[in-house]
Write an enzyme that holds these catalytic residues in place. Structure first.
Site, mmCIF file in Angstrom:
data_model
loop_
_atom_site.group_PDB
_atom_site.id
_atom_site.type_symbol
_atom_site.label_atom_id
_atom_site.label_comp_id
_atom_site.label_asym_id
_atom_site.label_seq_id
_atom_site.Cartn_x
_atom_site.Cartn_y
_atom_site.Cartn_z
ATOM 1 N N LYS A 52 0.848 -1.257 -0.117
ATOM 2 C CA LYS A 52 -0.014 0.004 0.036
ATOM 3 C C LYS A 52 0.941 1.370 -0.074
ATOM 4 C CE LYS A 52 -3.798 -2.404 2.214
ATOM 5 N NZ LYS A 52 -4.665 -2.788 3.707
ATOM 6 N N GLN A 96 -4.195 -1.607 10.106
ATOM 7 C CA GLN A 96 -4.170 -2.910 9.237
ATOM 8 C C GLN A 96 -4.720 -4.004 10.310
ATOM 9 O OE1 GLN A 96 -3.678 -3.544 6.172
ATOM 10 N NE2 GLN A 96 -3.808 -5.879 6.224
ATOM 11 N N ASP A 119 -10.645 2.843 4.598
ATOM 12 C CA ASP A 119 -11.078 1.515 4.746
ATOM 13 C C ASP A 119 -12.516 1.313 4.406
ATOM 14 O OD1 ASP A 119 -9.019 -0.469 4.508
ATOM 15 O OD2 ASP A 119 -8.585 -0.309 6.768
HETATM 16 N N1 GUN Z 1 -7.047 -6.934 6.466
HETATM 17 C C1 GUN Z 1 -7.288 -7.674 5.313
HETATM 18 N N2 GUN Z 1 -7.869 -6.918 4.476
HETATM 19 C C2 GUN Z 1 -7.871 -5.387 4.972
HETATM 20 C C3 GUN Z 1 -7.953 -4.331 4.594
HETATM 21 O O1 GUN Z 1 -8.757 -4.042 3.398
HETATM 22 N N3 GUN Z 1 -7.981 -3.131 5.417
HETATM 23 C C4 GUN Z 1 -7.293 -3.553 6.775
HETATM 24 N N4 GUN Z 1 -7.347 -2.273 7.539
HETATM 25 N N5 GUN Z 1 -6.910 -4.548 7.152
HETATM 26 C C5 GUN Z 1 -7.210 -5.836 6.212
#
Ligand code: GUN
Length: 290
Positions: A52, A96, A119
């Site tokens: 990311k 995350q 998110d």
């Molecule tokens: N863990 C797995 N997918 C995601 C996501 O899209 N965002 C976040 N913050 N954690 C994740």
């Protein structure tokens, strides 16, 4: 059978975002700024967060990575979230998931300012999504909609079967595909671990979204001829012969299912790259809405 090339579509959208950043900066506006909070050292999470941050840099965003020990207290993490909420230089941020067991993830999500929740996990954004109001859509469902749109796959009136009811994928994707929108206007059946006669249901589907996290779960005899299959699975399976030491396995028995499909996403290179793209698009929206 046509392959839905998520990698190519993701790069195309990221190129469009990079051009938009250039236009913004030329017009004297600030670069979108995404922050990511990573707790601990879980292999998958480290890889995703690094990807990311790298994508931000590639397209000209600012990015900030905040790493915390997996022993961090819930109170300290909540303080970090508050600092990010108050930091005017940051347009949007993510924490995350998963978080260590001693931390209540829902409490952390609810502490995020919904205007910075790129998110789309905060109840305010989930509720706004359900009401079809402007909001941050969760990145993976958003990415799936864009795959359908960019491949010009018609969804209106189609029967879509979603397998898996997670808050991150299955539940929101079922809401989005049922909305009065294109892509959308599907008749949606949301299946899960308690569903009876699953194969009977999937065999009636024009579109199947497999998001349950069980490698190769969807077999050829569960799919009707000409179906569109979207595979959201990304289970890591040990593969000592590879450089990384693992391979990603989707939820679909691709080799046997693909010949029956009109369209199908591969794993890797299908939905995965679109998740980062959705996050980047939300971050631009956060900067524009500020
Ligand atoms: N863990 C797995 N997918 C995601 C996501 O899209 N965002 C976040 N913050 N954690 C994740």
């Amino acid at each position: 059978m046509q392959l839905i090339d998520g990698k190519h579509i993701a790069l195309t959208i990221q190129h469009e975002l990079a051009l938009e950043v250039q236009r913004r900066v030329a017009a004297g506006k600030h670069r979108p700024h995404l922050a990511a909070v990573l707790v601990g050292n879980d292999g998958g999470s480290v890889t995703y967060v690094n990807a990311k941050v790298a994508a931000c840099e590639r397209i000209g965003y600012r990015s900030t990575l905040i790493r915390l020990e997996d022993t961090v207290t819930e109170a300290a993490l909540l303080e970090q979230v508050q600092r990010l909420n108050e930091n005017a230089e940051i347009d949007g941020f993510i924490v995350q998931l998963p978080l260590p067991k001693h931390i209540d993830a829902q409490k952390v999500i609810e502490a995020i300012d919904p205007r910075k929740d790129v998110d789309g996990f905060h109840p305010v954004n989930v509720g706004r999504m359900a009401l079809n109001l402007p909001c941050f859509l969760p990145a993976t469902p958003y990415g799936i909609l864009q795959l359908l749109e960019r491949c010009q796959i018609k969804t209106t009136g189609k029967h879509c079967v979603v397998i898996g009811r997670s808050h991150i994928v299955g539940s929101p994707v079922s809401m989005l595909l049922a909305r009065n929108a294109e892509p959308g206007n599907c008749t949606v059946t949301l299946c899960h671990s308690r569903t009876q006669n699953l194969a009977e249901i999937t065999r009636t589907a024009d579109i199947i979204v497999a998001a349950l996290g069980i490698p190769h779960f969807l077999k050829a005899d569960m799919v009707k001829e000409g179906a569109v299959v979207i595979d959201v699975g990304t289970t890591r399976v040990a593969a000592p012969e590879t450089k990384s030491g693992f391979r990603l396995h989707g939820d679909v028995d691709f080799v046997n299912v693909a010949p029956k499909c009109s369209w199908i996403t591969p794993v890797p290179g299908g939905v995965g790259p679109m998740t980062i793209t959705g996050l980047l698009q939300n971050t631009l929206l956060a900067a524009q809405w500020k």
